[in-house]
Design a protein around this motif. Structure first.
Motif, short mmCIF file in Angstrom:
data_model
loop_
_atom_site.label_atom_id
_atom_site.label_comp_id
_atom_site.label_asym_id
_atom_site.label_seq_id
_atom_site.Cartn_x
_atom_site.Cartn_y
_atom_site.Cartn_z
N ASN A 108 0.86 -1.18 0.00
CA ASN A 108 0.00 0.00 0.00
C ASN A 108 0.90 1.24 0.00
O ASN A 108 1.42 1.64 1.04
CB ASN A 108 -0.90 -0.03 1.24
CG ASN A 108 -1.85 1.14 1.31
OD1 ASN A 108 -1.99 1.91 0.36
ND2 ASN A 108 -2.52 1.28 2.44
N VAL A 130 -1.43 -1.11 -4.17
CA VAL A 130 -2.34 0.01 -3.98
C VAL A 130 -1.60 1.28 -4.34
O VAL A 130 -0.65 1.68 -3.66
CB VAL A 130 -2.87 0.08 -2.54
CG1 VAL A 130 -3.80 1.29 -2.38
CG2 VAL A 130 -3.60 -1.21 -2.17
N GLN A 138 -1.77 5.12 -4.72
CA GLN A 138 -2.56 6.24 -4.22
C GLN A 138 -2.21 7.54 -4.94
O GLN A 138 -1.06 7.74 -5.35
CB GLN A 138 -2.32 6.42 -2.71
CG GLN A 138 -3.21 7.50 -2.09
CD GLN A 138 -2.81 7.84 -0.69
OE1 GLN A 138 -3.13 7.10 0.23
NE2 GLN A 138 -2.10 8.94 -0.52
N ASP A 170 -6.33 4.45 -5.28
CA ASP A 170 -6.79 5.10 -4.05
C ASP A 170 -6.77 6.61 -4.30
O ASP A 170 -5.72 7.15 -4.69
CB ASP A 170 -5.85 4.73 -2.90
CG ASP A 170 -6.24 5.32 -1.55
OD1 ASP A 170 -6.93 6.35 -1.52
OD2 ASP A 170 -5.83 4.75 -0.53
N LEU A 188 -11.02 0.08 -6.39
CA LEU A 188 -10.77 1.33 -5.68
C LEU A 188 -10.77 1.07 -4.18
O LEU A 188 -11.69 0.45 -3.63
CB LEU A 188 -11.87 2.33 -6.03
CG LEU A 188 -11.57 3.81 -5.81
CD1 LEU A 188 -10.43 4.27 -6.70
CD2 LEU A 188 -12.82 4.64 -6.09
N LEU A 189 -9.73 1.56 -3.50
CA LEU A 189 -9.64 1.55 -2.05
C LEU A 189 -9.94 2.96 -1.55
O LEU A 189 -9.37 3.93 -2.04
CB LEU A 189 -8.23 1.13 -1.60
CG LEU A 189 -7.91 1.25 -0.11
CD1 LEU A 189 -8.72 0.25 0.71
CD2 LEU A 189 -6.42 1.04 0.15
N VAL A 190 -10.81 3.06 -0.55
CA VAL A 190 -11.16 4.36 0.03
C VAL A 190 -10.69 4.38 1.48
O VAL A 190 -11.08 3.53 2.28
CB VAL A 190 -12.68 4.61 -0.05
CG1 VAL A 190 -13.04 5.91 0.67
CG2 VAL A 190 -13.12 4.68 -1.51
N GLY A 191 -9.87 5.37 1.82
CA GLY A 191 -9.34 5.50 3.17
C GLY A 191 -9.74 6.83 3.80
O GLY A 191 -9.00 7.80 3.72
N SER A 225 -19.30 4.51 0.18
CA SER A 225 -18.25 4.06 -0.73
C SER A 225 -18.57 2.67 -1.27
O SER A 225 -18.37 2.38 -2.46
CB SER A 225 -16.90 4.04 -0.01
OG SER A 225 -16.55 5.33 0.44
N ALA A 227 -16.81 0.63 -4.31
CA ALA A 227 -15.42 0.52 -3.85
C ALA A 227 -15.07 -0.94 -3.57
O ALA A 227 -15.89 -1.71 -3.06
CB ALA A 227 -15.20 1.36 -2.59
N ARG A 276 -10.52 1.27 4.09
CA ARG A 276 -9.43 1.13 5.06
C ARG A 276 -9.85 1.88 6.32
O ARG A 276 -10.05 3.09 6.30
CB ARG A 276 -8.15 1.73 4.47
CG ARG A 276 -6.92 1.64 5.37
CD ARG A 276 -5.72 2.29 4.68
NE ARG A 276 -4.51 2.19 5.48
CZ ARG A 276 -4.15 3.06 6.43
NH1 ARG A 276 -4.93 4.11 6.68
NH2 ARG A 276 -3.02 2.89 7.09
#
Length: 291
Positions: free
Chosen positions: A125, A148, A150, A196, A225-228, A261, A266, A270
């Protein structure tokens, strides 16, 4: 979960186990900060044994993935050496991977990425999207790990000064597309990549909310897609003023963002607190199933 629901769920990249590639809902990635200066927990999990115990707790609560980090990336945080970072995270990764956990490591350093993937981590990540360490993409390509990637502008010391956009959605999308193209050119297989939007990284609260309301534009790039958003400062604007500056008081707002999300498609969220977001993504899965 019905066949229709599984088909509609966000798709993951090949390097993950089959159960996590097509789970029928958005995945929940639990955060384990092995740092003395995390914005969210103030170094509560800095000790190796305590960090391992915390990761096991998140997994017992239902986390699909644990994301282990050895360097704070909060605004203003100073960079630590790769050697110091690796000393913090490697024992945690080795233990968790040996126990069968799906482990992600939050790092911008290629040397750390190489060591942790050899130790069993399945996900790298990289909050810099390959911009911090020019060796990162080649390292990830060799490892075959999920990457990942970003959106990133500047460093934790400088990023707040770079939160200037004419159209934040279009510019973040274009910059992610450029980073994806460069990663693939360096040998990373496209199916390894998760994108991300980098909420809170060179973005003010308005930018973050705008990106969250236009995740479809980022999903159009064709990658999971990762959403943090977890406990980040921009959530303080929707939390009761008396507790808004306390990161732990933002967990309910985080869960709400997790639900939205997930409903938008998504692949994963995270989060620091697993239970609320796991319920949230399950609600979103039912919502999508019956829409």
């Amino acid at each position: 979960m019905s066949e229709r629901s599984v088909r509609r769920a966000a798709r993951g990249p090949e390097p993950l186990p089959q159960a996590l590639r097509d789970p029928g809902r958005t995945l929940v990635m639990g955060v384990v900060n092995v740092t003395p200066d995390s914005f969210s927990d103030g170094g509560q999990w800095f000790d190796t044994d305590v960090a391992i115990a915390h990761a096991r707790h998140l997994l017992a609560q239902g986390a699909d993935i644990v994301d282990v980090g050895g360097e704070s990336t909060r605004p203003g945080a100073a960079h630590v050496s790769p050697e110091q970072e690796l000393a913090r995270v490697l024992p945690v990764v080795e233990t968790l991977a040996r126990e069968g956990a799906v482990v992600s490591v939050d790092t911008v350093n290629a040397s750390t990425a190489e060591a942790v993937t050899q130790a069993g981590a399945l996900i790298v990540n990289d909050v810099s999207g390959g911009l911090f360490d020019p060796e990162m993409t080649a390292t990830v390509a060799r490892s075959g790990a999920v990457y990942v990637l970003q959106h990133w502008r500047g460093t934790p010391e400088t990023m707040n000064d770079l939160a200037v956009y004419g159209d934040v959605v279009a510019e973040v999308r274009a910059e992610l597309a450029e980073r994806l193209e460069e990663a693939v050119a360096a040998g990373v297989r496209e199916e390894q990549v998760v994108l991300d939007p980098g909420l809170g990284f060179a973005k003010d609260p308005g930018h973050n909310w705008t990106l969250l309301s236009h995740l479809d534009a980022l999903l159009d790039l064709g990658r999971p897609l990762l959403v943090g958003a977890s406990r980040k400062r921009f959530l303080s604007g929707v939390v009761a003023p008396r507790v808004a500056q306390e990161p732990l008081a933002r967990d309910a707002a985080t869960a709400a963002v997790s639900a939205l999300s997930a409903a938008a498609g998504a692949w994963a969220v995270r989060v620091h607190e697993v239970t609320g977001s796991l319920d949230a993504v399950r609600v979103a899965a039912e919502w999508r199933e019956h829409s």
